[in-house]
Design a protein around this motif. Structure first.
Motif, PDB file in Angstrom:
ATOM      1  N   LEU A 294       0.568  -1.202   0.031  1.00  0.00           N
ATOM      2  CA  LEU A 294       0.020   0.050   0.150  1.00  0.00           C
ATOM      3  C   LEU A 294       0.637   1.228  -0.040  1.00  0.00           C
ATOM      4  CD1 LEU A 294      -2.859  -0.989   2.538  1.00  0.00           C
ATOM      5  CD2 LEU A 294      -3.130  -0.912   0.007  1.00  0.00           C
ATOM      6  N   GLN A 295       1.910   1.196   0.756  1.00  0.00           N
ATOM      7  CA  GLN A 295       2.740   2.414   0.823  1.00  0.00           C
ATOM      8  C   GLN A 295       3.820   2.554  -0.346  1.00  0.00           C
ATOM      9  OE1 GLN A 295       4.004   3.506   4.984  1.00  0.00           O
ATOM     10  NE2 GLN A 295       3.545   1.169   5.429  1.00  0.00           N
ATOM     11  N   SER A 296       4.324   1.368  -0.563  1.00  0.00           N
ATOM     12  CA  SER A 296       5.511   1.729  -1.716  1.00  0.00           C
ATOM     13  C   SER A 296       5.253   1.128  -3.021  1.00  0.00           C
ATOM     14  CB  SER A 296       6.703   0.831  -1.092  1.00  0.00           C
ATOM     15  OG  SER A 296       7.468   0.985   0.060  1.00  0.00           O
ATOM     16  N   GLY A 354      -2.773  -5.100  -8.193  1.00  0.00           N
ATOM     17  CA  GLY A 354      -1.561  -5.044  -9.018  1.00  0.00           C
ATOM     18  C   GLY A 354      -0.729  -3.826  -8.871  1.00  0.00           C
ATOM     19  N   SER A 355       0.285  -3.596  -9.429  1.00  0.00           N
ATOM     20  CA  SER A 355       1.264  -2.433  -9.073  1.00  0.00           C
ATOM     21  C   SER A 355       0.420  -1.065  -9.789  1.00  0.00           C
ATOM     22  CB  SER A 355       2.466  -2.547  -9.664  1.00  0.00           C
ATOM     23  OG  SER A 355       2.194  -2.674 -11.245  1.00  0.00           O
ATOM     24  N   ASP A 356      -0.814  -1.143 -10.482  1.00  0.00           N
ATOM     25  CA  ASP A 356      -1.403  -0.090 -10.574  1.00  0.00           C
ATOM     26  C   ASP A 356      -2.803   0.197 -10.152  1.00  0.00           C
ATOM     27  OD1 ASP A 356      -2.661  -2.315 -11.905  1.00  0.00           O
ATOM     28  OD2 ASP A 356      -3.112  -1.329 -14.003  1.00  0.00           O
ATOM     29  N   ARG A 452       8.538  -2.533  -8.575  1.00  0.00           N
ATOM     30  CA  ARG A 452       7.175  -2.407  -7.881  1.00  0.00           C
ATOM     31  C   ARG A 452       6.426  -3.927  -8.341  1.00  0.00           C
ATOM     32  NH1 ARG A 452       7.291   3.249  -8.956  1.00  0.00           N
ATOM     33  NH2 ARG A 452       7.427   4.439  -6.621  1.00  0.00           N
ATOM     34  N   ALA A 453       6.459  -3.909  -9.748  1.00  0.00           N
ATOM     35  CA  ALA A 453       5.845  -5.336 -10.415  1.00  0.00           C
ATOM     36  C   ALA A 453       6.387  -6.727  -9.980  1.00  0.00           C
ATOM     37  CB  ALA A 453       5.926  -5.167 -11.979  1.00  0.00           C
TER      38      ALA A 453
END
Length: 496
Positions: A294-296, A354-356, A452-453
């Motif tokens: 959630l943060q990074s 997901g990362s988005d 991030r992915a």
């Protein structure tokens, strides 16, 4: 649930329960309160990667390795006395940890808090059998106890997030002090002393072998999962396994064993102890990873990330409180099976994140899994206390709590290591963790997206692995516990 009229004298018992819940909430919270605080701790103390793991794991390792010993010590020498000593040490350790100026001192004080926590949990749970001799009242009280313990794990990051948005990182530990002070004032008035009658002396060799064996085994598993095989770590692991094996054999030969392994002859009790371990392993790992997610990954503030955990915490708490009513209708075996199914489905709901984006999936996943977590915490505690006479409830409760704490500690080590390995394999190979990668100067946006992915890939793998393990244990529970409830819930684990 049928309402039971309150009898004279029971009001004191309920006040006693309220007093006991204070340290229970703290011990549970401190297993998770540093999840969101670790970025602030890292910025302030600059721990190495290994020190960071020990800051998170040292507390759970100390609790888990000593629960069996302190559960029996409380039974033999007095639970109230042990509760008071443990609470005082927990408060002192909290102050020391909050004011720590180096990673080494923070780890040391966290271990001290873990030692104190090991004195609190089994005695606090066992004392309920004395406060509430009526089985139905006891089940209600244990449901509230389990809800408090579960809520402590769940709201730890929430409390940390709110404090971190206003104060320095040590505040998440310093809040323990007023609760400990209130307990030390009121517990002597409301709790009576209980100890086993004619139980003999504590076997020192059993205490040392159980504590050392558990600690050595956990240390070896943690380091092999995080850093791979080495001769030194293997020796630790072998030593731990040998000590635990010797401890188990010794319990069958001495007159006053720390652990009655005959309890595992009851299949409901055996499955319950496994249930104590796996949900905490999955929960601790996913809570730690989703806090980072959630943060990074999604870029949320620590306070916003903490608020998103509230729905899951509320569902978990309600489920734990309501479990006695569920057990009364369907029995303990069915409740155990339902718990594993709920957790498995909840973990699978993390896969679309997901990362988005994925906030909605996160909230839904924690809410669904919260039902399973709440049921598991409550029914395992009830089974442990109901399995033995009141004067031996501390040692039985310690088995359940040991499963919880080992799950909490090893969950981060094992599942967290799986996520770390996948990040190294799929990430940009600039740093071993997402946090360290994001902190590197001059990184291109495309490389950050790749990092991030890769982290999300590891999170999904952990969620899938946890879901499969819970589904497997649910299937095993169906086969092992089939038809165990024919004679009604009360007949499953009559005190011996």
């Amino acid at each position: 649930m049928t309402r039971l009229p309150l009898k004279s004298g029971e009001l004191r018992a309920w006040f006693g329960l309220l007093v006991v819940l204070g340290p229970v909430l703290l011990v549970a919270m401190d297993g998770s309160v540093l999840f969101l605080a670790m970025p602030a701790v890292t910025a302030a103390l600059a721990p190495s990667a290994d020190q960071s793991l020990w800051i998170l794991d040292g507390y759970g390792f100390a609790v888990g390795s000593l629960l069996i010993a302190f559960g029996t010590i409380g039974d033999r020498y007095g639970r109230k006395r042990l509760l008071l000593i443990g609470a005082a040490l927990f408060g002192l350790g909290s102050v020391g940890a909050a004011l720590a100026t180096s990673p080494e001192s923070l780890i040391a004080f966290r271990v001290l808090m873990g030692v104190a926590g090991a004195t609190l949990l089994p005695s606090a749970l066992a004392v309920l059998g004395t406060l509430f001799p009526d089985p139905r009242r006891r089940a209600q009280a244990i449901g509230i106890f389990a809800a408090t313990f579960a809520a402590g794990f769940a709201i730890g990051p929430v409390v940390a997030g709110q404090l971190l948005s206003r104060f320095w990182w040590g505040s998440v530990l310093l809040i323990n002090v007023p609760v400990v002070a209130l307990f030390l004032i009121f517990a002597p008035m409301l709790l009576g002393e209980v100890r086993a009658v004619g139980s003999g002396r504590i076997d020192v060799l059993s205490v040392l072998s159980s504590a050392t064996g558990l600690l050595a085994t956990m240390y070896a598993v943690k380091h092999m999962a995080a850093e791979g095989f080495s001769t030194g770590v293997l020796l630790f692991g072998v030593t731990g396994v040998v000590l635990l094996g010797w401890f188990g054999r010794r319990q069958g030969r001495i007159a006053n064993p720390l652990v009655d392994f005959g309890l595992f002859g009851n299949r409901v009790f055996a499955v319950a102890i496994v249930t104590a371990f796996l949900p905490l392993a999955a929960w601790s790992a996913t809570a730690y990873l989703t806090g980072t997610y959630l943060q990074s990954v999604l870029g949320m503030s620590v306070a916003d990330a903490a608020l998103l955990a509230v729905p899951g915490a509320l569902v978990l708490t309600v489920a734990a409180v309501g479990t006695p009513a569920v057990v009364a209708r369907v029995g303990r075996p069915a409740a155990l099976i339902t718990a594993h199914g709920g957790i498995a489905v909840g973990l699978l709901l993390l896969l679309p994140a997901g990362s988005d984006g994925g906030v909605g999936w996160y909230v839904l996943a924690t809410a669904v899994a919260g039902v399973g977590y709440g049921i598991s915490f409550s029914v395992v505690a009830d089974i442990a206390v109901a399995a033995v006479p009141a004067e031996r409830a501390g040692s039985a409760a310690a088995l359940a709590e040991t499963g919880n704490e080992l799950g909490n500690a090893l969950g981060i080590a094992l599942f967290g290591s799986l996520a770390a390995v996948l990040f190294r394999l799929n990430g940009p190979e600039l740093a071993p963790t997402l946090g360290e990668t994001l902190a590197l100067p001059g990184i291109a946006p495309a490389v950050l997206d790749d990092a991030r992915a890769a982290f999300v890939h590891g999170l999904r793998a952990v969620a899938l692995a946890g879901a499969l393990l819970h589904a497997l244990l649910g299937v095993i529970a169906v086969r092992v516990l089939r038809d165990r409830d024919r004679h009604g819930p009360a007949a499953e684990l009559a005190p011996r």
